[in-house]
Design a protein around this motif. Structure first.
Motif, PDB file in Angstrom:
ATOM      1  N   VAL A   1       0.830  -1.189   0.000  1.00  0.00           N
ATOM      2  CA  VAL A   1       0.000   0.000   0.000  1.00  0.00           C
ATOM      3  C   VAL A   1       0.873   1.252   0.000  1.00  0.00           C
ATOM      4  N   LYS A   2       1.893   1.279   0.856  1.00  0.00           N
ATOM      5  CA  LYS A   2       2.721   2.478   0.977  1.00  0.00           C
ATOM      6  C   LYS A   2       3.402   2.854  -0.346  1.00  0.00           C
ATOM      7  N   ALA A   3       3.720   1.874  -1.162  1.00  0.00           N
ATOM      8  CA  ALA A   3       4.403   2.149  -2.427  1.00  0.00           C
ATOM      9  C   ALA A   3       3.538   2.951  -3.391  1.00  0.00           C
ATOM     10  N   ALA A   4       2.224   2.901  -3.239  1.00  0.00           N
ATOM     11  CA  ALA A   4       1.315   3.613  -4.139  1.00  0.00           C
ATOM     12  C   ALA A   4       1.050   5.051  -3.688  1.00  0.00           C
ATOM     13  N   ILE A   5       1.639   5.469  -2.557  1.00  0.00           N
ATOM     14  CA  ILE A   5       1.372   6.787  -1.992  1.00  0.00           C
ATOM     15  C   ILE A   5       2.581   7.687  -2.190  1.00  0.00           C
ATOM     16  N   ASP A   6       2.367   8.879  -2.776  1.00  0.00           N
ATOM     17  CA  ASP A   6       3.498   9.785  -2.967  1.00  0.00           C
ATOM     18  C   ASP A   6       3.725  10.641  -1.715  1.00  0.00           C
ATOM     19  N   SER A   7       4.695  11.515  -1.773  1.00  0.00           N
ATOM     20  CA  SER A   7       5.087  12.305  -0.597  1.00  0.00           C
ATOM     21  C   SER A   7       4.007  13.291  -0.148  1.00  0.00           C
ATOM     22  N   GLU A   8       3.038  13.582  -1.023  1.00  0.00           N
ATOM     23  CA  GLU A   8       1.937  14.492  -0.678  1.00  0.00           C
ATOM     24  C   GLU A   8       0.715  13.751  -0.141  1.00  0.00           C
ATOM     25  N   GLY A   9       0.769  12.412  -0.118  1.00  0.00           N
ATOM     26  CA  GLY A   9      -0.374  11.632   0.327  1.00  0.00           C
ATOM     27  C   GLY A   9      -1.324  11.244  -0.782  1.00  0.00           C
ATOM     28  N   LEU A  10      -0.943  11.531  -2.023  1.00  0.00           N
ATOM     29  CA  LEU A  10      -1.764  11.128  -3.172  1.00  0.00           C
ATOM     30  C   LEU A  10      -1.591   9.634  -3.409  1.00  0.00           C
ATOM     31  N   VAL A  11      -2.701   8.960  -3.656  1.00  0.00           N
ATOM     32  CA  VAL A  11      -2.664   7.532  -3.944  1.00  0.00           C
ATOM     33  C   VAL A  11      -2.828   7.372  -5.452  1.00  0.00           C
ATOM     34  N   ALA A  12      -1.865   6.709  -6.067  1.00  0.00           N
ATOM     35  CA  ALA A  12      -1.849   6.581  -7.530  1.00  0.00           C
ATOM     36  C   ALA A  12      -3.035   5.777  -8.053  1.00  0.00           C
ATOM     37  N   GLU A  13      -3.622   6.296  -9.123  1.00  0.00           N
ATOM     38  CA  GLU A  13      -4.626   5.574  -9.911  1.00  0.00           C
ATOM     39  C   GLU A  13      -5.663   4.831  -9.081  1.00  0.00           C
TER      40      GLU A  13
END
Length: 182
Positions: A1-13
């Motif tokens: 799960v953590k891998a899909a989250i960027d530094s701003e807290g956006l969750v990819a796709e």
């Protein structure tokens, strides 16, 4: 799960329903800082009404009770974490979403979706109200009234009157005064 989250807290796709699951997974893993960041992003995904669509701004859909209620619960699970500014933003977003949930109850008891009774939305909505210390008794009573006396299940709008396992299971928590964040 953590891998899909960027530094701003956006969750990819993903969509807003999945955002809520991500937040709950992070909270269960005691990743409270990251859960807070994702929750802040989820607050930004609400429509101007306070309701949530599956995907923000999707012109093909309307705000949905289940997505809105799930967002309320997920954001609420993070309410003790983050800066004062984060806490204020989350509280304001949840207040607006709770107003949307209360304003969109049909007959003060349930929701509809695409012209049919929305059992999932009503179950999720009741949980969001319960989690927020708002009286959900009318929705819970409505759910109780949907229980089939023969098999003790709850039919869905798509089960042609037969009890539906998914609708029945979704109602278990609010019928027990519990929520996803208990």
């Amino acid at each position: 799960v953590k891998a899909a989250i960027d530094s701003e807290g956006l969750v990819a796709e993903t969509n807003n329903f999945a955002y809520s699951w991500v937040i709950l997974a992070l909270m269960a893993s005691q990743e409270t800082d990251l859960a807070n960041q994702v929750a802040i992003q989820l607050t930004k995904n609400a429509e101007s009404t306070g309701g949530y669509k599956y995907t923000k701004g999707d012109s093909q859909s309307a705000e949905a009770a289940d997505v809105t209620a799930f967002a309320v619960m997920a954001i609420k699970s993070t309410e003790e974490f983050g800066s004062a500014e984060d806490k204020t933003a989350k509280q304001a977003a949840n207040e607006k979403s709770l107003t949307w949930l209360q304003d969109n109850l049909l007959e003060g008891t349930h929701y509809d979706s695409y012209g049919a009774n929305d059992l999932a939305g009503t179950s999720y909505g009741a949980m969001a109200l319960i989690a927020s210390d708002v009286d959900a008794s009318a929705s819970v009573e409505w759910l109780v009234a949907q229980i089939d006396a023969t098999d003790f299940g709850i039919p869905s709008a798509y089960s042609e009157g037969a009890s539906d396992v998914f609708a029945s299971v979704q109602a278990l928590l609010p019928l027990s005064s519990l929520t996803f964040i208990d």
